[in-house]
Design a protein around this motif. Sequence first.
Motif, PDB file in Angstrom:
ATOM      1  N   ALA A 184       0.740  -1.110   0.023  1.00  0.00           N
ATOM      2  CA  ALA A 184      -0.050   0.028   0.111  1.00  0.00           C
ATOM      3  C   ALA A 184       0.745   1.225   0.153  1.00  0.00           C
ATOM      4  N   ASN A 185       0.478   2.164  -0.691  1.00  0.00           N
ATOM      5  CA  ASN A 185       0.936   3.493  -0.926  1.00  0.00           C
ATOM      6  C   ASN A 185       0.108   4.404  -0.187  1.00  0.00           C
ATOM      7  N   TRP A 186       0.074   4.896   1.110  1.00  0.00           N
ATOM      8  CA  TRP A 186      -1.089   5.701   1.481  1.00  0.00           C
ATOM      9  C   TRP A 186      -1.083   7.083   0.877  1.00  0.00           C
ATOM     10  N   GLU A 187       0.014   7.329   0.344  1.00  0.00           N
ATOM     11  CA  GLU A 187      -0.053   8.871  -0.289  1.00  0.00           C
ATOM     12  C   GLU A 187      -0.688   8.758  -1.624  1.00  0.00           C
ATOM     13  N   THR A 188      -0.839   7.777  -2.222  1.00  0.00           N
ATOM     14  CA  THR A 188      -1.427   7.729  -3.420  1.00  0.00           C
ATOM     15  C   THR A 188      -2.659   7.010  -3.422  1.00  0.00           C
ATOM     16  N   GLY A 189      -3.115   6.207  -2.430  1.00  0.00           N
ATOM     17  CA  GLY A 189      -4.226   5.451  -2.401  1.00  0.00           C
ATOM     18  C   GLY A 189      -4.365   4.180  -3.389  1.00  0.00           C
ATOM     19  N   LYS A 190      -2.793   3.750  -3.853  1.00  0.00           N
ATOM     20  CA  LYS A 190      -2.801   2.650  -4.586  1.00  0.00           C
ATOM     21  C   LYS A 190      -1.652   1.849  -4.225  1.00  0.00           C
ATOM     22  N   TYR A 191      -1.795   0.622  -4.744  1.00  0.00           N
ATOM     23  CA  TYR A 191      -0.613  -0.386  -4.544  1.00  0.00           C
ATOM     24  C   TYR A 191       0.528  -0.309  -5.574  1.00  0.00           C
ATOM     25  N   ALA A 192       1.697  -0.488  -4.800  1.00  0.00           N
ATOM     26  CA  ALA A 192       2.925  -0.244  -5.982  1.00  0.00           C
ATOM     27  C   ALA A 192       3.956  -1.473  -5.546  1.00  0.00           C
ATOM     28  N   GLY A 193       4.521  -1.916  -6.629  1.00  0.00           N
ATOM     29  CA  GLY A 193       5.534  -2.743  -6.343  1.00  0.00           C
ATOM     30  C   GLY A 193       6.539  -2.595  -5.420  1.00  0.00           C
ATOM     31  N   TYR A 194       6.978  -3.627  -4.590  1.00  0.00           N
ATOM     32  CA  TYR A 194       8.042  -3.509  -3.497  1.00  0.00           C
ATOM     33  C   TYR A 194       9.176  -4.181  -4.123  1.00  0.00           C
ATOM     34  N   ALA A 195      10.140  -3.385  -4.217  1.00  0.00           N
ATOM     35  CA  ALA A 195      11.587  -3.805  -4.780  1.00  0.00           C
ATOM     36  C   ALA A 195      12.324  -4.519  -3.966  1.00  0.00           C
ATOM     37  N   THR A 196      13.080  -5.619  -4.502  1.00  0.00           N
ATOM     38  CA  THR A 196      14.306  -6.318  -3.936  1.00  0.00           C
ATOM     39  C   THR A 196      14.105  -6.769  -2.539  1.00  0.00           C
ATOM     40  N   GLN A 197      12.638  -7.610  -2.435  1.00  0.00           N
ATOM     41  CA  GLN A 197      12.617  -7.972  -1.259  1.00  0.00           C
ATOM     42  C   GLN A 197      12.678  -9.460  -1.433  1.00  0.00           C
ATOM     43  N   PRO A 198      13.063 -10.052  -0.284  1.00  0.00           N
ATOM     44  CA  PRO A 198      13.202 -11.872  -0.497  1.00  0.00           C
ATOM     45  C   PRO A 198      11.887 -12.241  -0.195  1.00  0.00           C
ATOM     46  N   VAL A 199      11.582 -13.191  -1.284  1.00  0.00           N
ATOM     47  CA  VAL A 199      10.297 -13.909  -1.337  1.00  0.00           C
ATOM     48  C   VAL A 199      10.551 -15.420  -1.420  1.00  0.00           C
ATOM     49  N   LYS A 200       9.795 -16.187  -0.588  1.00  0.00           N
ATOM     50  CA  LYS A 200      10.067 -17.641  -0.901  1.00  0.00           C
ATOM     51  C   LYS A 200       8.992 -18.309  -1.633  1.00  0.00           C
ATOM     52  N   LEU A 201       9.476 -19.335  -2.688  1.00  0.00           N
ATOM     53  CA  LEU A 201       8.594 -19.995  -3.616  1.00  0.00           C
ATOM     54  C   LEU A 201       8.533 -21.192  -2.629  1.00  0.00           C
ATOM     55  N   GLN A 202       7.104 -21.569  -2.531  1.00  0.00           N
ATOM     56  CA  GLN A 202       6.798 -22.829  -1.632  1.00  0.00           C
ATOM     57  C   GLN A 202       5.942 -23.842  -2.251  1.00  0.00           C
TER      58      GLN A 202
END
Length: 260
Positions: A184-202
């Motif tokens: 969530a981007n509270w300032e735009t009221g939209k969802y935006a991509g969250y870059a370079t974060q570790p995510v697990k494939l399960q």
Amino acid sequence: MRIRATVAAVSAALALSAFAVPAAHAAGSTLDVTFSSMKVNSGKAITVGATSTVKVKATYTLTHPSGVSVANVLSGPVLYRGTSAKDADTQVVSDAPGTCTTVSSTTLHCSATITLPASDLYNADAGTWKQGGVAVDAKSGVQKWQNDLGTIPVRRAAKLTADATPEPVKKGGTITVTGKLTRANWETGKYAGYATQPVKLQFRKKGSSTFTTVKTIKSSSTGALKTTVTASADGDFRYSFAGTSTTSAVSSAADFVDVQ
């Protein structure tokens, strides 16, 4: 209600105006009550979406000396960032004074509701907030602000998708799993991509109730996810993000792959 004022925010936030205390009345005196056992949202992190308005319950104990009347006292919880609940630049007060039940000659148990609208938050507000309390004598205007009654995380909501292809796939073939991590981007009221974060494939094998981690990858500069695995058995794939101090944890919906 942009949560950037102090006493002004208090008076605006409360349904009753008794917390709008004239400075002259408050000067040189303090209400003889003490807050304790403050618990907001049962101690769990508060997660706010891009456009959502979140209401959480707060409970607390209010004590006072024996023989001191609190019949005119209104109280409520305060969430704030900074060193002082009263003077914080970022501050939220309960929607209305707490509802209190007398449990002894010196003790009341109280509850109140705090509202956090996304439209009143800046992205920089995500993180650890402090808990405090404010009480006012509605008759005299004397007040009591109390700091450091605990902390609670306020986090930006995250979303996560996963799509495993092809379906079906031959055993030993290659499965490509794509997805996207947004927050969530509270300032735009939209969802935006969250870059370079570790995510697990399960992966959860058909017939099992447990997901196991296959690998960990990082989201791209746009939050996109993509990786490949070798098809071995029927089952579900999903992505899972552990969250950060500013952003909620989230797992995608599972996507089933038929291996033939």
